[in-house]
Design an enzyme around this catalytic site. Structure first.
Site, PDB file in Angstrom:
ATOM      1  N   THR A   1      65.627  -7.988 -18.456  1.00 17.07           N
ATOM      2  CA  THR A   1      64.879  -7.395 -17.348  1.00 17.07           C
ATOM      3  C   THR A   1      63.856  -6.443 -17.966  1.00 17.07           C
ATOM      4  O   THR A   1      64.184  -5.334 -18.408  1.00 17.07           O
ATOM      5  CB  THR A   1      65.831  -6.607 -16.415  1.00 17.07           C
ATOM      6  OG1 THR A   1      66.907  -7.470 -16.051  1.00 17.07           O
ATOM      7  CG2 THR A   1      65.119  -6.111 -15.171  1.00 17.07           C
TER       8      THR A   1
ATOM      9  N   ASN B   1      64.306  -6.511 -23.486  1.00 16.65           N
ATOM     10  CA  ASN B   1      65.411  -6.634 -22.525  1.00 16.65           C
ATOM     11  C   ASN B   1      65.102  -7.770 -21.562  1.00 16.65           C
ATOM     12  O   ASN B   1      63.940  -8.009 -21.223  1.00 16.65           O
ATOM     13  CB  ASN B   1      65.602  -5.331 -21.745  1.00 16.65           C
ATOM     14  CG  ASN B   1      66.926  -5.307 -20.988  1.00 16.65           C
ATOM     15  OD1 ASN B   1      67.971  -5.555 -21.571  1.00 16.65           O
ATOM     16  ND2 ASN B   1      66.888  -5.040 -19.703  1.00 16.65           N
TER      17      ASN B   1
ATOM     18  N   GLY C   1      73.311   0.636 -20.767  1.00 15.23           N
ATOM     19  CA  GLY C   1      73.828   1.973 -21.047  1.00 15.23           C
ATOM     20  C   GLY C   1      73.940   2.247 -22.544  1.00 15.23           C
ATOM     21  O   GLY C   1      73.469   3.274 -23.041  1.00 15.23           O
TER      22      GLY C   1
ATOM     23  N   LYS D   1      80.789   9.247 -16.578  1.00 20.58           N
ATOM     24  CA  LYS D   1      79.856   9.754 -17.592  1.00 20.58           C
ATOM     25  C   LYS D   1      78.638  10.464 -16.996  1.00 20.58           C
ATOM     26  O   LYS D   1      78.153  11.438 -17.552  1.00 20.58           O
ATOM     27  CB  LYS D   1      79.382   8.611 -18.482  1.00 20.58           C
ATOM     28  CG  LYS D   1      80.465   8.033 -19.372  1.00 20.58           C
ATOM     29  CD  LYS D   1      79.896   6.935 -20.237  1.00 20.58           C
ATOM     30  CE  LYS D   1      80.890   6.455 -21.256  1.00 20.58           C
ATOM     31  NZ  LYS D   1      80.284   5.576 -22.263  1.00 20.58           N
TER      32      LYS D   1
HETATM   33  N1  NAP Z   1      80.884  -0.685 -30.174  1.00 23.29           N
HETATM   34  C1  NAP Z   1      80.908   0.272 -29.268  1.00 23.29           C
HETATM   35  O1  NAP Z   1      81.355   1.403 -29.508  1.00 23.29           O
HETATM   36  C2  NAP Z   1      80.340  -0.002 -27.887  1.00 23.29           C
HETATM   37  C3  NAP Z   1      80.079   1.069 -27.013  1.00 23.29           C
HETATM   38  C4  NAP Z   1      79.540   0.783 -25.753  1.00 23.29           C
HETATM   39  C5  NAP Z   1      79.291  -0.529 -25.384  1.00 23.29           C
HETATM   40  N2  NAP Z   1      79.571  -1.545 -26.258  1.00 23.29           N
HETATM   41  C6  NAP Z   1      79.286  -2.931 -25.904  1.00 23.29           C
HETATM   42  O2  NAP Z   1      77.904  -2.998 -25.613  1.00 23.29           O
HETATM   43  C7  NAP Z   1      77.641  -4.021 -24.673  1.00 23.29           C
HETATM   44  C8  NAP Z   1      76.716  -3.493 -23.590  1.00 23.29           C
HETATM   45  O3  NAP Z   1      77.352  -2.438 -22.907  1.00 23.29           O
HETATM   46  P1  NAP Z   1      76.546  -1.571 -21.832  1.00 23.29           P
HETATM   47  O4  NAP Z   1      77.482  -0.524 -21.382  1.00 23.29           O
HETATM   48  O5  NAP Z   1      75.231  -1.185 -22.360  1.00 23.29           O
HETATM   49  O6  NAP Z   1      76.352  -2.637 -20.659  1.00 23.29           O
HETATM   50  P2  NAP Z   1      75.242  -2.635 -19.518  1.00 23.29           P
HETATM   51  O7  NAP Z   1      74.774  -1.251 -19.219  1.00 23.29           O
HETATM   52  O8  NAP Z   1      75.819  -3.463 -18.421  1.00 23.29           O
HETATM   53  O9  NAP Z   1      73.993  -3.425 -20.157  1.00 23.29           O
HETATM   54  C9  NAP Z   1      74.095  -4.790 -20.462  1.00 23.29           C
HETATM   55  C10 NAP Z   1      72.840  -5.223 -21.228  1.00 23.29           C
HETATM   56  O10 NAP Z   1      73.024  -6.585 -21.654  1.00 23.29           O
HETATM   57  C11 NAP Z   1      71.937  -7.368 -21.144  1.00 23.29           C
HETATM   58  N3  NAP Z   1      72.447  -8.716 -20.905  1.00 23.29           N
HETATM   59  C12 NAP Z   1      73.590  -9.056 -20.280  1.00 23.29           C
HETATM   60  N4  NAP Z   1      73.735 -10.390 -20.282  1.00 23.29           N
HETATM   61  C13 NAP Z   1      72.660 -10.896 -20.921  1.00 23.29           C
HETATM   62  C14 NAP Z   1      72.230 -12.218 -21.255  1.00 23.29           C
HETATM   63  N5  NAP Z   1      72.943 -13.284 -20.904  1.00 23.29           N
HETATM   64  N6  NAP Z   1      71.082 -12.361 -21.947  1.00 23.29           N
HETATM   65  C15 NAP Z   1      70.346 -11.283 -22.309  1.00 23.29           C
HETATM   66  N7  NAP Z   1      70.691 -10.002 -22.010  1.00 23.29           N
HETATM   67  C16 NAP Z   1      71.841  -9.823 -21.334  1.00 23.29           C
HETATM   68  C17 NAP Z   1      71.498  -6.630 -19.904  1.00 23.29           C
HETATM   69  O11 NAP Z   1      70.197  -7.060 -19.563  1.00 23.29           O
HETATM   70  P3  NAP Z   1      69.636  -6.824 -18.061  1.00 23.29           P
HETATM   71  O12 NAP Z   1      69.137  -5.426 -18.009  1.00 23.29           O
HETATM   72  O13 NAP Z   1      68.545  -7.824 -17.933  1.00 23.29           O
HETATM   73  O14 NAP Z   1      70.776  -7.088 -17.126  1.00 23.29           O
HETATM   74  C18 NAP Z   1      71.569  -5.182 -20.398  1.00 23.29           C
HETATM   75  O15 NAP Z   1      70.502  -4.873 -21.261  1.00 23.29           O
HETATM   76  C19 NAP Z   1      79.000  -4.460 -24.152  1.00 23.29           C
HETATM   77  O16 NAP Z   1      79.318  -5.670 -24.792  1.00 23.29           O
HETATM   78  C20 NAP Z   1      79.936  -3.389 -24.614  1.00 23.29           C
HETATM   79  O17 NAP Z   1      81.220  -3.902 -24.903  1.00 23.29           O
HETATM   80  C21 NAP Z   1      80.082  -1.301 -27.501  1.00 23.29           C
END
Ligand code: NAP
Length: 269
Positions: free
Chosen positions: A163, A161, A140, A76
Protein backbone atom coordinates in the site's frame (compact mmCIF):
# COMPACT_ATOMS: atom_id res chain seq x y z
CA UNK A 1 17.77 -17.00 44.62
CA UNK A 2 15.17 -18.37 42.21
CA UNK A 3 13.05 -16.05 40.11
CA UNK A 4 9.93 -18.14 40.20
CA UNK A 5 10.43 -20.51 43.13
CA UNK A 6 12.01 -18.29 45.74
CA UNK A 7 9.92 -15.12 45.88
CA UNK A 8 10.32 -13.09 49.05
CA UNK A 9 9.15 -9.72 50.29
CA UNK A 10 12.22 -8.19 48.65
CA UNK A 11 11.57 -9.58 45.19
CA UNK A 12 11.11 -6.91 42.52
CA UNK A 13 8.10 -7.46 40.28
CA UNK A 14 8.01 -6.81 36.54
CA UNK A 15 5.23 -7.52 34.06
CA UNK A 16 4.30 -8.18 30.49
CA UNK A 17 0.98 -6.56 29.64
CA UNK A 18 -1.23 -7.85 26.85
CA UNK A 19 -4.75 -8.90 25.83
CA UNK A 20 -5.02 -11.78 25.02
CA UNK A 21 -2.21 -12.93 27.28
CA UNK A 22 -1.64 -16.65 26.62
CA UNK A 23 0.92 -16.16 23.83
CA UNK A 24 3.27 -13.70 25.58
CA UNK A 25 6.90 -14.82 25.64
CA UNK A 26 8.63 -12.21 27.80
CA UNK A 27 8.10 -14.03 31.14
CA UNK A 28 9.58 -17.21 29.63
CA UNK A 29 12.62 -15.23 28.51
CA UNK A 30 13.18 -12.98 31.52
CA UNK A 31 12.51 -15.38 34.42
CA UNK A 32 15.23 -17.88 33.38
CA UNK A 33 17.64 -14.93 33.04
CA UNK A 34 16.76 -13.76 36.58
CA UNK A 35 17.25 -17.31 37.84
CA UNK A 36 20.55 -17.87 36.04
CA UNK A 37 22.00 -14.54 37.19
CA UNK A 38 20.70 -14.74 40.74
CA UNK A 39 18.58 -11.61 40.29
CA UNK A 40 15.81 -11.27 42.89
CA UNK A 41 13.07 -10.37 40.42
CA UNK A 42 10.11 -12.00 38.72
CA UNK A 43 8.18 -11.19 35.54
CA UNK A 44 4.48 -12.00 35.56
CA UNK A 45 1.88 -11.84 32.80
CA UNK A 46 -0.47 -8.86 33.28
CA UNK A 47 -3.77 -9.47 31.51
CA UNK A 48 -5.65 -6.20 31.02
CA UNK A 49 -8.52 -5.50 28.64
CA UNK A 50 -8.21 -2.20 26.72
CA UNK A 51 -11.18 -0.60 28.47
CA UNK A 52 -9.58 -1.16 31.90
CA UNK A 53 -6.08 -0.03 31.00
CA UNK A 54 -6.16 3.25 32.90
CA UNK A 55 -7.48 1.55 36.04
CA UNK A 56 -4.78 -1.12 35.79
CA UNK A 57 -2.01 1.46 35.33
CA UNK A 58 -3.21 3.41 38.36
CA UNK A 59 -2.97 0.19 40.36
CA UNK A 60 0.50 -0.67 39.07
CA UNK A 61 1.70 2.86 39.83
CA UNK A 62 0.53 2.40 43.40
CA UNK A 63 2.31 -0.96 43.67
CA UNK A 64 5.71 0.26 44.88
CA UNK A 65 7.64 -2.93 44.12
CA UNK A 66 6.38 -3.03 40.51
CA UNK A 67 9.28 -1.83 38.36
CA UNK A 68 7.79 -1.79 34.90
CA UNK A 69 6.77 -4.03 32.04
CA UNK A 70 7.13 -5.16 28.49
CA UNK A 71 4.15 -3.95 26.46
CA UNK A 72 2.46 -5.80 23.66
CA UNK A 73 -0.74 -5.83 21.62
CA UNK A 74 -3.11 -4.01 21.98
CA UNK A 75 -1.64 -1.58 24.51
CA UNK A 76 1.39 -0.09 22.73
CA UNK A 77 -0.33 3.10 21.49
CA UNK A 78 -2.60 3.90 24.41
CA UNK A 79 0.12 3.26 26.98
CA UNK A 80 2.32 5.78 25.22
CA UNK A 81 -0.40 8.38 25.75
CA UNK A 82 -0.58 7.47 29.44
CA UNK A 83 3.19 7.84 29.97
CA UNK A 84 4.58 10.85 31.83
CA UNK A 85 7.65 10.74 29.60
CA UNK A 86 8.43 8.94 26.32
CA UNK A 87 11.84 8.39 24.70
CA UNK A 88 12.56 9.69 21.20
CA UNK A 89 12.03 6.41 19.34
CA UNK A 90 8.77 5.83 21.18
CA UNK A 91 7.55 9.30 20.22
CA UNK A 92 8.59 8.87 16.59
CA UNK A 93 7.04 5.43 16.28
CA UNK A 94 3.93 6.53 18.19
CA UNK A 95 3.97 3.43 20.38
CA UNK A 96 5.88 2.04 23.36
CA UNK A 97 6.90 -1.55 23.96
CA UNK A 98 8.32 -1.06 27.44
CA UNK A 99 7.37 1.20 30.35
CA UNK A 100 9.01 1.66 33.73
CA UNK A 101 8.23 3.57 36.90
CA UNK A 102 10.83 5.94 38.34
CA UNK A 103 11.38 6.75 42.01
CA UNK A 104 8.52 9.26 41.91
CA UNK A 105 6.26 6.63 40.25
CA UNK A 106 6.23 8.56 36.97
CA UNK A 107 5.69 6.21 34.03
CA UNK A 108 8.40 6.38 31.37
CA UNK A 109 8.07 4.54 28.06
CA UNK A 110 10.07 3.86 24.93
CA UNK A 111 10.13 1.62 21.87
CA UNK A 112 12.97 -0.86 21.32
CA UNK A 113 11.72 -2.68 18.20
CA UNK A 114 13.96 -0.77 15.80
CA UNK A 115 16.96 -0.53 18.11
CA UNK A 116 16.67 -4.29 18.65
CA UNK A 117 16.84 -4.85 14.92
CA UNK A 118 19.90 -2.62 14.50
CA UNK A 119 21.65 -4.17 17.53
CA UNK A 120 20.88 -7.65 16.17
CA UNK A 121 22.41 -6.74 12.82
CA UNK A 122 25.56 -5.38 14.45
CA UNK A 123 25.90 -8.39 16.71
CA UNK A 124 25.94 -10.59 13.60
CA UNK A 125 28.60 -8.38 11.99
CA UNK A 126 26.23 -6.48 9.70
CA UNK A 127 26.76 -2.72 10.07
CA UNK A 128 23.92 -0.51 8.83
CA UNK A 129 25.63 2.85 9.31
CA UNK A 130 26.66 4.21 5.90
CA UNK A 131 24.78 1.49 3.99
CA UNK A 132 21.99 1.95 1.45
CA UNK A 133 18.89 0.05 2.54
CA UNK A 134 15.75 -1.11 0.74
CA UNK A 135 13.05 -1.68 3.35
CA UNK A 136 10.09 -3.79 2.31
CA UNK A 137 7.00 -3.00 4.39
CA UNK A 138 5.69 -0.01 6.29
CA UNK A 139 3.58 -1.68 9.00
CA UNK A 140 4.13 -1.40 12.75
CA UNK A 141 7.52 -3.14 12.85
CA UNK A 142 8.63 -1.44 9.64
CA UNK A 143 7.85 1.94 11.13
CA UNK A 144 10.09 1.28 14.14
CA UNK A 145 12.89 -0.12 11.97
CA UNK A 146 12.83 2.81 9.53
CA UNK A 147 13.34 5.36 12.33
CA UNK A 148 16.08 3.22 13.90
CA UNK A 149 17.89 2.85 10.56
CA UNK A 150 17.79 6.62 10.07
CA UNK A 151 18.98 7.09 13.65
CA UNK A 152 21.88 4.71 12.95
CA UNK A 153 22.88 6.83 9.95
CA UNK A 154 22.14 4.71 6.87
CA UNK A 155 23.43 6.42 3.71
CA UNK A 156 20.05 6.02 2.02
CA UNK A 157 16.68 4.49 2.88
CA UNK A 158 14.21 3.36 0.21
CA UNK A 159 10.83 2.24 1.52
CA UNK A 160 8.55 0.01 -0.52
CA UNK A 161 5.11 -1.04 0.66
CA UNK A 162 2.24 -2.89 -1.03
CA UNK A 163 0.00 0.00 0.00
CA UNK A 164 2.05 2.88 -1.36
CA UNK A 165 0.38 5.60 0.72
CA UNK A 166 1.73 3.99 3.92
CA UNK A 167 5.26 4.02 2.51
CA UNK A 168 4.81 7.69 1.57
CA UNK A 169 3.58 8.61 5.03
CA UNK A 170 6.46 6.75 6.71
CA UNK A 171 9.11 8.16 4.38
CA UNK A 172 7.85 11.69 5.06
CA UNK A 173 7.90 11.12 8.82
CA UNK A 174 11.43 9.68 8.76
CA UNK A 175 12.71 12.47 6.49
CA UNK A 176 11.22 15.07 8.79
CA UNK A 177 12.82 13.52 11.90
CA UNK A 178 16.19 12.82 10.21
CA UNK A 179 16.66 15.50 7.52
CA UNK A 180 20.28 14.43 6.88
CA UNK A 181 19.22 10.95 5.75
CA UNK A 182 18.00 10.61 2.13
CA UNK A 183 14.67 8.77 2.36
CA UNK A 184 12.44 7.88 -0.58
CA UNK A 185 9.57 5.65 -1.64
CA UNK A 186 10.49 3.14 -4.31
CA UNK A 187 9.86 -0.13 -6.05
CA UNK A 188 10.86 -3.48 -4.57
CA UNK A 189 14.13 -3.26 -6.48
CA UNK A 190 17.47 -3.38 -4.66
CA UNK A 191 19.40 -1.61 -7.43
CA UNK A 192 21.88 0.72 -5.70
CA UNK A 193 21.25 -0.79 -2.26
CA UNK A 194 23.47 -2.90 0.01
CA UNK A 195 20.84 -4.34 2.32
CA UNK A 196 17.25 -5.51 1.83
CA UNK A 197 15.08 -5.87 4.92
CA UNK A 198 11.76 -7.69 4.86
CA UNK A 199 9.54 -6.08 7.48
CA UNK A 200 6.33 -7.34 5.85
CA UNK A 201 4.45 -10.35 7.19
CA UNK A 202 4.71 -12.01 3.78
CA UNK A 203 6.63 -15.21 4.45
CA UNK A 204 4.87 -16.16 7.67
CA UNK A 205 2.65 -18.69 5.89
CA UNK A 206 3.21 -21.34 3.22
CA UNK A 207 2.10 -19.96 -0.09
CA UNK A 208 2.82 -16.31 0.78
CA UNK A 209 4.31 -14.46 -2.19
CA UNK A 210 7.97 -13.40 -1.99
CA UNK A 211 8.06 -9.74 -0.90
CA UNK A 212 10.57 -9.06 -3.71
CA UNK A 213 11.28 -10.67 -7.09
CA UNK A 214 13.97 -13.30 -6.32
CA UNK A 215 15.52 -12.61 -9.72
CA UNK A 216 16.57 -9.15 -8.47
CA UNK A 217 18.71 -10.50 -5.64
CA UNK A 218 22.47 -10.14 -6.20
CA UNK A 219 25.18 -12.08 -4.36
CA UNK A 220 26.61 -8.90 -2.81
CA UNK A 221 23.35 -8.10 -1.00
CA UNK A 222 22.58 -8.78 2.63
CA UNK A 223 18.99 -9.98 3.04
CA UNK A 224 17.50 -9.47 6.50
CA UNK A 225 14.27 -10.96 7.79
CA UNK A 226 12.27 -10.04 10.87
CA UNK A 227 9.89 -12.99 10.60
CA UNK A 228 10.90 -15.50 13.28
CA UNK A 229 8.74 -18.50 12.38
CA UNK A 230 9.64 -20.08 10.05
CA UNK A 231 13.25 -19.29 10.78
CA UNK A 232 14.26 -19.89 7.16
CA UNK A 233 11.60 -18.07 5.14
CA UNK A 234 11.24 -18.58 1.42
CA UNK A 235 12.98 -15.22 0.96
CA UNK A 236 16.02 -16.40 2.95
CA UNK A 237 16.08 -19.65 0.94
CA UNK A 238 16.19 -17.71 -2.32
CA UNK A 239 18.80 -15.33 -0.88
CA UNK A 240 21.07 -18.25 0.08
CA UNK A 241 20.63 -19.79 -3.38
CA UNK A 242 21.77 -16.48 -4.85
CA UNK A 243 24.84 -16.39 -2.59
CA UNK A 244 23.62 -13.46 -0.45
CA UNK A 245 24.46 -13.05 3.22
CA UNK A 246 21.38 -13.37 5.42
CA UNK A 247 20.12 -12.24 8.80
CA UNK A 248 17.50 -14.24 10.70
CA UNK A 249 14.48 -12.59 12.32
CA UNK A 250 15.18 -13.96 15.80
CA UNK A 251 18.13 -11.60 16.35
CA UNK A 252 15.78 -8.60 16.46
CA UNK A 253 13.84 -10.09 19.36
CA UNK A 254 16.94 -11.37 21.18
CA UNK A 255 18.48 -7.92 21.20
CA UNK A 256 15.25 -6.19 22.08
CA UNK A 257 15.05 -8.34 25.19
CA UNK A 258 18.47 -7.11 26.28
CA UNK A 259 17.59 -3.48 25.55
CA UNK A 260 14.24 -3.73 27.36
CA UNK A 261 15.89 -5.47 30.32
CA UNK A 262 18.47 -2.68 30.57
CA UNK A 263 15.72 -0.05 30.28
CA UNK A 264 13.66 -1.71 33.04
CA UNK A 265 16.82 -2.04 35.14
CA UNK A 266 16.05 -5.66 35.85
CA UNK A 267 19.14 -7.36 34.44
CA UNK A 268 21.45 -6.67 37.33
CA UNK A 269 21.21 -8.03 40.86
N1 NAP B 1 11.60 -10.30 15.00
C1 NAP B 1 10.89 -9.50 15.78
O1 NAP B 1 11.27 -9.16 16.90
C2 NAP B 1 9.57 -8.95 15.26
C3 NAP B 1 8.95 -7.88 15.93
C4 NAP B 1 7.74 -7.39 15.42
C5 NAP B 1 7.18 -7.97 14.30
N2 NAP B 1 7.81 -9.02 13.68
C6 NAP B 1 7.25 -9.62 12.48
O2 NAP B 1 7.13 -8.58 11.52
C7 NAP B 1 6.06 -8.84 10.63
C8 NAP B 1 5.23 -7.58 10.46
O3 NAP B 1 4.67 -7.22 11.71
P1 NAP B 1 3.89 -5.84 11.87
O4 NAP B 1 3.52 -5.76 13.30
O5 NAP B 1 4.65 -4.74 11.26
O6 NAP B 1 2.58 -6.12 11.01
P2 NAP B 1 1.61 -5.05 10.33
O7 NAP B 1 1.64 -3.76 11.06
O8 NAP B 1 0.32 -5.77 10.15
O9 NAP B 1 2.26 -4.78 8.88
C9 NAP B 1 2.29 -5.80 7.91
C10 NAP B 1 3.12 -5.32 6.72
O10 NAP B 1 3.27 -6.42 5.80
C11 NAP B 1 2.77 -6.01 4.52
N3 NAP B 1 2.22 -7.20 3.87
C12 NAP B 1 1.40 -8.12 4.40
N4 NAP B 1 1.14 -9.08 3.50
C13 NAP B 1 1.81 -8.75 2.38
C14 NAP B 1 1.96 -9.36 1.09
N5 NAP B 1 1.32 -10.49 0.79
N6 NAP B 1 2.76 -8.76 0.19
C15 NAP B 1 3.40 -7.60 0.49
N7 NAP B 1 3.30 -6.97 1.69
C16 NAP B 1 2.52 -7.55 2.62
C17 NAP B 1 1.76 -4.94 4.84
O11 NAP B 1 1.52 -4.18 3.67
P3 NAP B 1 0.17 -3.29 3.55
O12 NAP B 1 0.44 -2.02 4.26
O13 NAP B 1 0.01 -3.10 2.09
O14 NAP B 1 -0.94 -4.09 4.16
C18 NAP B 1 2.49 -4.17 5.94
O15 NAP B 1 3.53 -3.38 5.42
C19 NAP B 1 5.30 -10.00 11.23
O16 NAP B 1 5.66 -11.15 10.51
C20 NAP B 1 5.82 -10.11 12.63
O17 NAP B 1 5.84 -11.45 13.09
C21 NAP B 1 8.99 -9.51 14.14
Amino acid sequence: MGATLDITGKTRVFGCIADPIDHVRAPMVFNPIFEARGIDAVMVPVHVAPDRLETAIAGLKAQLNFGGMAVTVPHKLRLMELCDEVGRQGRLVGAVNAVKFDAGRRMIGDNFDGAGFVAGMRAEGHEVTGRAVLQLGAGGAGRAIAFALADAGVSRLVIHNRTRSKAEELAAAVASAYPAVPVSVGDADPDGCDIVINTTSSGLHDGDPLPIDGGLLRSDLLIAEIIMIPERTKLLDVALEKGCKIQYGRHMLDHQITLIGEFLGCLSA
